[in-house]
Design an enzyme around this catalytic site. Structure first.
Site, PDB file in Angstrom:
ATOM      1  N   GLY A 110       0.846  -1.190   0.000  1.00  0.00           N
ATOM      2  CA  GLY A 110       0.000   0.000   0.000  1.00  0.00           C
ATOM      3  C   GLY A 110       0.876   1.232   0.000  1.00  0.00           C
ATOM      4  O   GLY A 110       2.076   1.154   0.297  1.00  0.00           O
ATOM      5  N   GLN A 155       3.100  10.066   1.597  1.00  0.00           N
ATOM      6  CA  GLN A 155       4.409   9.393   1.640  1.00  0.00           C
ATOM      7  C   GLN A 155       5.294   9.769   0.458  1.00  0.00           C
ATOM      8  O   GLN A 155       6.507   9.561   0.502  1.00  0.00           O
ATOM      9  CB  GLN A 155       4.237   7.871   1.669  1.00  0.00           C
ATOM     10  CG  GLN A 155       3.592   7.361   2.955  1.00  0.00           C
ATOM     11  CD  GLN A 155       3.436   5.857   2.929  1.00  0.00           C
ATOM     12  OE1 GLN A 155       2.483   5.351   2.347  1.00  0.00           O
ATOM     13  NE2 GLN A 155       4.366   5.140   3.533  1.00  0.00           N
ATOM     14  N   CYS A 181       5.920  -0.148   7.600  1.00  0.00           N
ATOM     15  CA  CYS A 181       5.580   1.052   6.833  1.00  0.00           C
ATOM     16  C   CYS A 181       6.805   1.465   6.027  1.00  0.00           C
ATOM     17  O   CYS A 181       7.908   1.485   6.567  1.00  0.00           O
ATOM     18  CB  CYS A 181       5.170   2.191   7.765  1.00  0.00           C
ATOM     19  SG  CYS A 181       4.688   3.703   6.899  1.00  0.00           S
ATOM     20  N   LEU A 182       6.597   1.789   4.769  1.00  0.00           N
ATOM     21  CA  LEU A 182       7.719   2.202   3.923  1.00  0.00           C
ATOM     22  C   LEU A 182       8.344   3.502   4.439  1.00  0.00           C
ATOM     23  O   LEU A 182       9.493   3.794   4.111  1.00  0.00           O
ATOM     24  CB  LEU A 182       7.253   2.367   2.467  1.00  0.00           C
ATOM     25  CG  LEU A 182       6.788   1.060   1.797  1.00  0.00           C
ATOM     26  CD1 LEU A 182       6.117   1.362   0.456  1.00  0.00           C
ATOM     27  CD2 LEU A 182       7.955   0.088   1.619  1.00  0.00           C
ATOM     28  N   HIS A 207      -4.444   1.391   7.457  1.00  0.00           N
ATOM     29  CA  HIS A 207      -3.088   1.933   7.598  1.00  0.00           C
ATOM     30  C   HIS A 207      -2.887   3.096   6.617  1.00  0.00           C
ATOM     31  O   HIS A 207      -2.365   4.149   6.982  1.00  0.00           O
ATOM     32  CB  HIS A 207      -2.079   0.798   7.356  1.00  0.00           C
ATOM     33  CG  HIS A 207      -0.640   1.210   7.289  1.00  0.00           C
ATOM     34  ND1 HIS A 207       0.308   0.765   8.186  1.00  0.00           N
ATOM     35  CD2 HIS A 207       0.044   2.000   6.409  1.00  0.00           C
ATOM     36  CE1 HIS A 207       1.490   1.277   7.870  1.00  0.00           C
ATOM     37  NE2 HIS A 207       1.362   2.026   6.789  1.00  0.00           N
ATOM     38  N   HIS A 235      -2.497   7.506   7.146  1.00  0.00           N
ATOM     39  CA  HIS A 235      -1.505   8.431   6.578  1.00  0.00           C
ATOM     40  C   HIS A 235      -2.161   9.735   6.136  1.00  0.00           C
ATOM     41  O   HIS A 235      -1.533  10.794   6.192  1.00  0.00           O
ATOM     42  CB  HIS A 235      -0.815   7.797   5.360  1.00  0.00           C
ATOM     43  CG  HIS A 235       0.327   6.871   5.680  1.00  0.00           C
ATOM     44  ND1 HIS A 235       1.483   7.302   6.285  1.00  0.00           N
ATOM     45  CD2 HIS A 235       0.496   5.550   5.446  1.00  0.00           C
ATOM     46  CE1 HIS A 235       2.323   6.266   6.410  1.00  0.00           C
ATOM     47  NE2 HIS A 235       1.735   5.184   5.902  1.00  0.00           N
TER      48      HIS A 235
HETATM   49  O1  GNR Z   1       4.137  -2.490   2.622  1.00  0.00           O
HETATM   50  C1  GNR Z   1       3.479  -2.357   3.656  1.00  0.00           C
HETATM   51  N1  GNR Z   1       3.196  -3.439   4.401  1.00  0.00           N
HETATM   52  C2  GNR Z   1       2.287  -3.438   5.457  1.00  0.00           C
HETATM   53  C3  GNR Z   1       2.273  -4.534   6.311  1.00  0.00           C
HETATM   54  C4  GNR Z   1       1.379  -4.584   7.362  1.00  0.00           C
HETATM   55  C5  GNR Z   1       0.492  -3.554   7.556  1.00  0.00           C
HETATM   56  C6  GNR Z   1       0.505  -2.446   6.728  1.00  0.00           C
HETATM   57  C7  GNR Z   1       1.385  -2.391   5.677  1.00  0.00           C
HETATM   58  S1  GNR Z   1       1.380  -1.021   4.607  1.00  0.00           S
HETATM   59  C8  GNR Z   1       3.047  -1.013   4.088  1.00  0.00           C
HETATM   60  C9  GNR Z   1       3.277   0.047   3.023  1.00  0.00           C
HETATM   61  C10 GNR Z   1       3.073   1.414   3.614  1.00  0.00           C
HETATM   62  O2  GNR Z   1       3.835   1.960   4.344  1.00  0.00           O
HETATM   63  N2  GNR Z   1       1.940   1.995   3.343  1.00  0.00           N
HETATM   64  O3  GNR Z   1       1.647   3.194   3.871  1.00  0.00           O
HETATM   65 NI    NI Z   2       2.718   3.267   5.748  1.00  0.00          NI
END
Ligand code: GNR
Ligand code: NI
Length: 174
Positions: free
Chosen positions: A46, A51, A94-95, A136, A140
């Protein structure tokens, strides 16, 4: 299409509230496509527009497994219109918080109303990892990161480590 750099915390752009899009026009569709490409390049499931430094209410998700056909989804102005009483606790990443993970509890299922890439109003009912990911991403848009759902002790450990590695990065790239 373009791969956009992903902002790493701490950064004020990740704490801001994103603005609704007026309509899904060609510019918003291009943003959606760039976000999908950036998400795939980063191996994420996601991505939310803040971001990549764009304070608009746009998210993309694809929770398909590596050996499955991809299922790209792009949502503008997403709103939760129903959430389950039942919760789910799952480890999240989260990235924007690279290499850090923590367990977060959220409603286990949600119904989300949004504008699709044709500017049509649609609804999505999600459970499992899709429900976790959509919530999630919607966080953001409010300037909320998964670390805002855990204890301040754990949050501060993660944020201090990221601050430190950013400073090291500055020295190395100077
Ligand atoms: O890549 C992502 N993996 C993830 C794993 C568990 C719960 C949420 C996520 S979202 C994250 C990518 C991201 O930071 N999206 O905002
Ligand atoms: Ni995230």
């Amino acid at each position: 299409m373009a791969v956009l750099p992903i902002i790493v915390a701490p950064d004020p752009r990740l704490k801001a509230q994103a603005e609704p899009v007026e309509r899904v026009d060609a510019d918003v569709v291009r943003l959606m496509d760039d976000m999908l490409e950036s998400m795939y390049a980063a191996h994420g499931i996601g991505l939310a527009a803040p971001q990549v430094g764009v304070l608009k209410r746009v998210i993309v998700v694809d929770v398909s497994k590596d050996d499955e056909e991809s299922q790209p989804m792009a949502l503008a102005n997403p709103e939760v219109v129903w959430e389950s009483d039942e919760d789910i606790t799952r480890e999240e990443g989260c990235l924007s918080l690279p290499d850090h993970y923590a367990e977060v509890t959220r409603p286990s299922a949600v119904r989300v109303r949004y504008l699709d890439r044709e500017n049509e109003i649609r609804e999505l009912e999600a459970d499992g990892i899709l429900a976790v990911c959509v919530q999630h991403e919607m966080d953001h848009l409010e300037g909320t990161l998964f670390v805002d759902h855990i204890s301040s002790l754990k949050r501060n450990i993660i944020l201090r480590k990221l601050t430190k590695s950013k400073k090291l990065g500055e020295v190395v790239s100077a």
